[in-house]
Design an enzyme around this catalytic site. Structure first.
Site, PDB file in Angstrom:
ATOM      1  N   GLU A  24     -66.415 -55.502 -26.154  1.00 31.55           N
ATOM      2  CA  GLU A  24     -66.126 -54.075 -26.328  1.00 31.55           C
ATOM      3  C   GLU A  24     -66.749 -53.229 -25.219  1.00 31.55           C
ATOM      4  O   GLU A  24     -67.934 -53.420 -24.914  1.00 31.55           O
ATOM      5  CB  GLU A  24     -66.656 -53.604 -27.687  1.00 31.55           C
ATOM      6  CG  GLU A  24     -66.174 -52.219 -28.051  1.00 31.55           C
ATOM      7  CD  GLU A  24     -66.629 -51.811 -29.454  1.00 31.55           C
ATOM      8  OE1 GLU A  24     -65.826 -51.195 -30.168  1.00 31.55           O
ATOM      9  OE2 GLU A  24     -67.786 -52.103 -29.816  1.00 31.55           O
ATOM     10  N   GLY A  77     -76.671 -53.654 -30.729  1.00 34.80           N
ATOM     11  CA  GLY A  77     -77.298 -54.104 -31.950  1.00 34.80           C
ATOM     12  C   GLY A  77     -76.487 -55.222 -32.577  1.00 34.80           C
ATOM     13  O   GLY A  77     -77.024 -56.241 -33.010  1.00 34.80           O
ATOM     14  N   ASN A  82     -66.872 -58.627 -34.418  1.00 37.16           N
ATOM     15  CA  ASN A  82     -65.812 -59.612 -34.250  1.00 37.16           C
ATOM     16  C   ASN A  82     -65.476 -60.231 -35.607  1.00 37.16           C
ATOM     17  O   ASN A  82     -66.337 -60.837 -36.243  1.00 37.16           O
ATOM     18  CB  ASN A  82     -66.270 -60.724 -33.303  1.00 37.16           C
ATOM     19  CG  ASN A  82     -66.945 -60.180 -32.063  1.00 37.16           C
ATOM     20  OD1 ASN A  82     -66.409 -59.362 -31.341  1.00 37.16           O
ATOM     21  ND2 ASN A  82     -68.164 -60.650 -31.830  1.00 37.16           N
ATOM     22  N   GLU A 122     -71.546 -53.642 -39.721  1.00 39.86           N
ATOM     23  CA  GLU A 122     -70.552 -54.534 -39.110  1.00 39.86           C
ATOM     24  C   GLU A 122     -69.552 -55.022 -40.152  1.00 39.86           C
ATOM     25  O   GLU A 122     -68.365 -55.202 -39.845  1.00 39.86           O
ATOM     26  CB  GLU A 122     -71.246 -55.724 -38.447  1.00 39.86           C
ATOM     27  CG  GLU A 122     -72.269 -55.360 -37.386  1.00 39.86           C
ATOM     28  CD  GLU A 122     -71.751 -54.384 -36.342  1.00 39.86           C
ATOM     29  OE1 GLU A 122     -70.562 -54.476 -35.962  1.00 39.86           O
ATOM     30  OE2 GLU A 122     -72.531 -53.527 -35.897  1.00 39.86           O
ATOM     31  N   HIS A 180     -66.749 -52.696 -40.673  1.00 41.75           N
ATOM     32  CA  HIS A 180     -65.762 -52.801 -39.604  1.00 41.75           C
ATOM     33  C   HIS A 180     -64.666 -53.823 -39.905  1.00 41.75           C
ATOM     34  O   HIS A 180     -63.587 -53.763 -39.293  1.00 41.75           O
ATOM     35  CB  HIS A 180     -66.436 -53.216 -38.305  1.00 41.75           C
ATOM     36  CG  HIS A 180     -67.032 -52.105 -37.527  1.00 41.75           C
ATOM     37  ND1 HIS A 180     -66.349 -50.954 -37.218  1.00 41.75           N
ATOM     38  CD2 HIS A 180     -68.256 -51.978 -36.937  1.00 41.75           C
ATOM     39  CE1 HIS A 180     -67.121 -50.162 -36.490  1.00 41.75           C
ATOM     40  NE2 HIS A 180     -68.288 -50.753 -36.312  1.00 41.75           N
TER      41      HIS A 180
END
Length: 830
Positions: free
Chosen positions: A127, A265, A269, A300, A303
């Site tokens: 990213e 951090g 994925n 995460e 996400h």
């Protein structure tokens, strides 16, 4: 403009003409353990439809050896970032044979050799646009595809990707792993990791769904993994989000891998989440550190839906994933785990990042105008993350929590595996809430800046809330009384304010906490009576109002409205009693920063000496073995890098004669030794001895920092030149070198290098990767009192890349604030 810097307009044209279906990537990593091998073979096969005869495919690597279009070999037209493809049909198969380059900057496929056992570890980080360093691809988020990865690697390695392996074969000491095809993904969230990683397995089951869980790290860190804790939080998060989003976890498995020399951090994925090893403490850790790790795990995980399942079309709407994930990290932590103080830490610490960013001249709306990739890279900032999360908290208050989550459920159902923009979300939220969400969006998402809200008392005794940059705020005001040295809540008043001046009928209160419960995003000032009350009894408040008061004090100190000396006195009086370690850690860092940046030059040494004594006293008074003791020890180590008067006590801790119960792990040892080195109380031989004791990756990085910190002008000069010129330095080693150059605030040792900085920044931006260049530009920016140097460069470089100019402008603003606040401090008495 460099061909590597893709623009929004050209990528929109490309996605309109190209419909990508599948991508097959074959990576040969068998030679990765050989340090002489700088690159790896990579073959990409892309299937796509096209309505235009020409396009380009992105790749940044060592070489492109072959391009085949629909079975026909074509001449290679490659400029180092783009491969030109012509003669396209309606349906196409393009095969590209190339050589990728192993990374030492944390961009692309990063290669790391563990000094403990000599083992090689690989992982990818993409990213916003570094997948093209590993495979040939359409490097933009709105061109999703089904990806199949095939990886050749040494036989004893773990090999991982977004999906589980579908076939594994062994041959001549090597293995080939083919992974199952993914669901549709953007290129930047595909992922590969390979190496002899230590792995712990578990599984999560819910109804008829079973998800395999894995937690991985380097073998030499296995004893520090805390896998049970990580798995527990992971299961709690999967329970929470499955209920909240009413969309089952879609990515098949859930591996989480902690990797070395990581720039972020963590990264979301799907099926293979990567985390920095900084979340694995080598012996001593506070519960607040574990809470921060839990927050990141849940960030995460959010996400997996916000960002992976539904992805923004372009980086303008980066907030559509990051703001939501930042909000969800704290919300889920508080609702589903033992870290119920997540919003307390957010109020005092995370929002400080947003307040700082939002006061810069480069501030931008949460929904930003991102014209190219360089701008996208710099927009992973406090506005996109922390302000976005703060504003979403206000949105939840505005539409109601159930409506908010129902809107999210409809959003996922409508756009699963697709791409969206702001309007797509607003439609769903407005439908379920009946509120004017578009007006809310215009006020909060599409404008920049923030309000400052203060309580004023008129001559006739009337009181009113006064706000700058007026916005609509839904907030609660806490009214507290001071009795027998303790503050207690008398009443909370809930109200909406929208104008510059709002009359209020508050009962007589000793402390008024504007924005109690932290529902809105604004700087809230304390009136003088409230300030007097918190000076007496701050530590008697409950955690959330205490966090808000600490935040208010810090913002006032940064703005020069609260003298730095008074702020430091409040810290000195109340930080030793602070029981929330997340708050304590932030307060200690802010106090150190205030001394270095906001105290007048001629008073700084005295404040440093006072601060050193306060940290030592709090350290020795803290309960043995407590998180508070460890936090104060870290603050003491940091303070000892500026004042040598406690060098004997620092040495005693290193020799095992420190305060009872203190957990002295390798990281604290290095902090203490580096402090001694910085003030000239330790030598290169001391550093060598410590490195022999801790010859690990972290130890080598720390030794580099300590050696560069020695208070000798020639040492600092050599380190400064090495930072600019040694392209073999990894990302972590570069940062350590920069830290050494700036250690101890010794302008007398490095001030002569100021002009050299401005001679080099443009070249570094052009020649180095953006991650490395950013570290140089920010890390080595001169803290000179002469702003003319900066202004001269800006005037002479008005055509420099916008992202570079943004960094310079931001650093100038930080410096100008320092100088302004110092100049406005009242003169010290006596």
């Amino acid at each position: 403009m460099s061909s590597a810097n893709l623009t929004r307009d050209e990528t929109a044209v490309r996605s309109a003409a190209v419909t990508l279906h599948t991508v097959r990537v074959e990576l040969d990593l068998r030679a990765a353990p050989d340090p002489e091998q700088t690159g790896f073979p990579t073959t990409t096969t892309l299937h796509f439809d096209a309505t235009a005869p020409d396009t380009w495919i992105d790749f940044i690597g060592g070489a492109v050896h072959g391009v085949t279009v629909n079975g026909e070999a074509r001449p290679v037209e490659y400029d180092g970032a783009r491969i030109a493809i012509s003669g396209l049909a309606a349906s196409n198969t393009v095969v590209i044979d190339a050589v990728g380059v192993y990374s030492r900057s944390g961009e692309g496929l990063h290669r790391f050799v563990d000094p403990v056992d000599g083992e090689t570890y690989l992982y990818t980080q993409y990213e916003p646009a570094d997948a093209r360093r590993v495979m040939a691809c359409f490097e933009q988020p709105d061109m999703k595809a089904v990806y199949t990865f095939v990886v050749h690697a040494p036989g004893g390695w773990q090999v991982l990707s977004n999906q589980s392996a579908s076939a594994v074969s062994q041959h001549d000491g090597a293995k080939t792993v083919e992974f199952a095809p993914t669901l549709p993904l953007s290129s930047y969230i595909t992922s590969v990791a390979a190496g002899p990683y230590h792995r712990v397995d578990a599984e999560w089951t819910r109804d008829d769904q079973t998800i395999a869980l894995g937690v991985l790290c380097r073998r030499s860190l296995a004893e520090f993994l805390e896998a049970d804790e990580i798995i527990e939080v992971t299961k709690q998060g999967l329970d929470f989000f499955t209920d909240a989003f009413a969309f089952p976890y879609p990515w098949g498995k859930y591996d989480q891998i902690f990797v070395p020399e990581y720039n972020l951090g963590a990264m979301e994925n799907p099926g293979l989440v990567t985390f920095t090893e900084a979340y694995l403490s080598r012996g001593a850790a506070t519960d607040a550190q574990r809470g921060a790790r839990a927050n990141t795990i849940l960030h995460e995980m959010a996400h997996m839906w916000f960002g992976d399942l539904v992805t923004m079309r372009w980086w303008d709407d980066l907030w559509l994933k990051e703001s939501f994930a930042d909000y969800m990290g704290s919300h889920a932590s508080s609702a589903a785990t033992r870290y119920t103080d997540a919003w307390v830490r957010f109020a005092a610490n995370r929002k400080a990042w947003a307040y700082q960013q939002d006061q810069l001249p480069t501030t931008h709306p949460i929904v930003a105008d991102i014209t190219d990739l360089e701008a996208a890279k710099l927009n992973f900032d406090g506005i996109t993350y922390a302000k976005g999360a703060s504003v979403l908290k206000q949105l939840v208050a505005f539409v109601g929590e159930e409506n908010f989550f129902e809107g999210a459920r409809r959003y996922f159902a409508a756009h699963a595996y697709g791409n969206t923009a702001l309007e797509d979300l607003l439609v769903e939220l407005e439908a379920v809430s009946g509120r004017d969400v578009r007006a809310w969006s215009r006020a909060w998402l599409e404008t920049s800046g923030m309000s400052t809200i203060a309580l004023e008392t008129a001559a006739d005794g009337g009181r009113m809330l006064v706000q700058t940059d007026p916005r609509l705020h839904r907030l609660r005001v806490g009214l507290y009384g001071l009795t027998d040295g303790a503050l207690s809540l008398r009443e909370k008043v809930e109200l909406d304010i929208a104008s510059a001046r709002t009359p209020v009928d508050f009962a007589d209160a000793d402390l008024v906490v504007i924005n109690d419960d932290d529902l809105t995003y604004a700087k809230a000032r304390l009136d003088e009576r409230s300030l007097d009350a918190v000076e007496q009894a701050l530590s008697t408040l409950e955690p959330l109002p205490r966090a808000l008061v600490w935040s208010s004090l810090w913002n006032a100190a940064r703005d020069g409205e609260l003298p730095a000396a008074r702020y430091l006195a409040i810290v000195g009086a109340h930080a030793p009693a602070e029981q929330n370690i997340g708050l304590l850690t932030g307060v200690l860092a802010n106090a150190s920063y205030a001394i270095g940046h906001y105290v007048p030059d001629d008073e700084r040494a005295a404040h440093r000496a006072t601060w050193l004594e306060r940290t030592w006293a709090a350290l020795t008074d803290a309960a043995p073995g407590s998180d508070a003791q460890l936090s104060w020890a870290r603050a003491f180590a940091a303070a000892s890098a500026f004042d040598a008067s406690r060098a004997t006590d620092v040495r005693a801790i290193l020799d095992g004669r420190g305060p009872d119960g203190l957990r002295v792990d390798p990281d604290l040892r290095w902090a203490l030794l580096t402090a001694l080195t910085t003030v000239g109380e330790a030598s290169g031989d001391d550093v060598a001895a410590e490195l022999a004791r801790d010859d690990t990756a972290s130890g080598r990085t720390a030794a580099l920092r300590a050696l560069a910190s020695r208070p000798v002008q020639e040492v600092r000069l050599v380190a400064w030149h090495r930072a600019w010129e040694d392209e073999e330095l990894s990302n972590d080693h570069l940062s350590a070198t920069i830290d050494g150059v700036r250690a101890g605030g010794r302008r007398d040792l490095i001030g002569a290098l100021d002009e050299g900085y401005f001679e080099r920044v443009a070249g570094a931006w052009q020649d180095r990767s953006i991650e490395i260049a950013r570290r140089l530009v920010v890390g080595l920016f001169p803290a000179s009192p002469d702003l003319d140097l900066v202004d001269g460069w800006l005037a002479a470089n008005d055509s420099a890349p916008a992202a570079l100019r943004r960094l310079i402008v931001e650093q100038r603003d930080h410096l100008a604030r320092d100088l302004r606040v110092r100049a406005d401090q009242p003169q010290r008495e006596g």
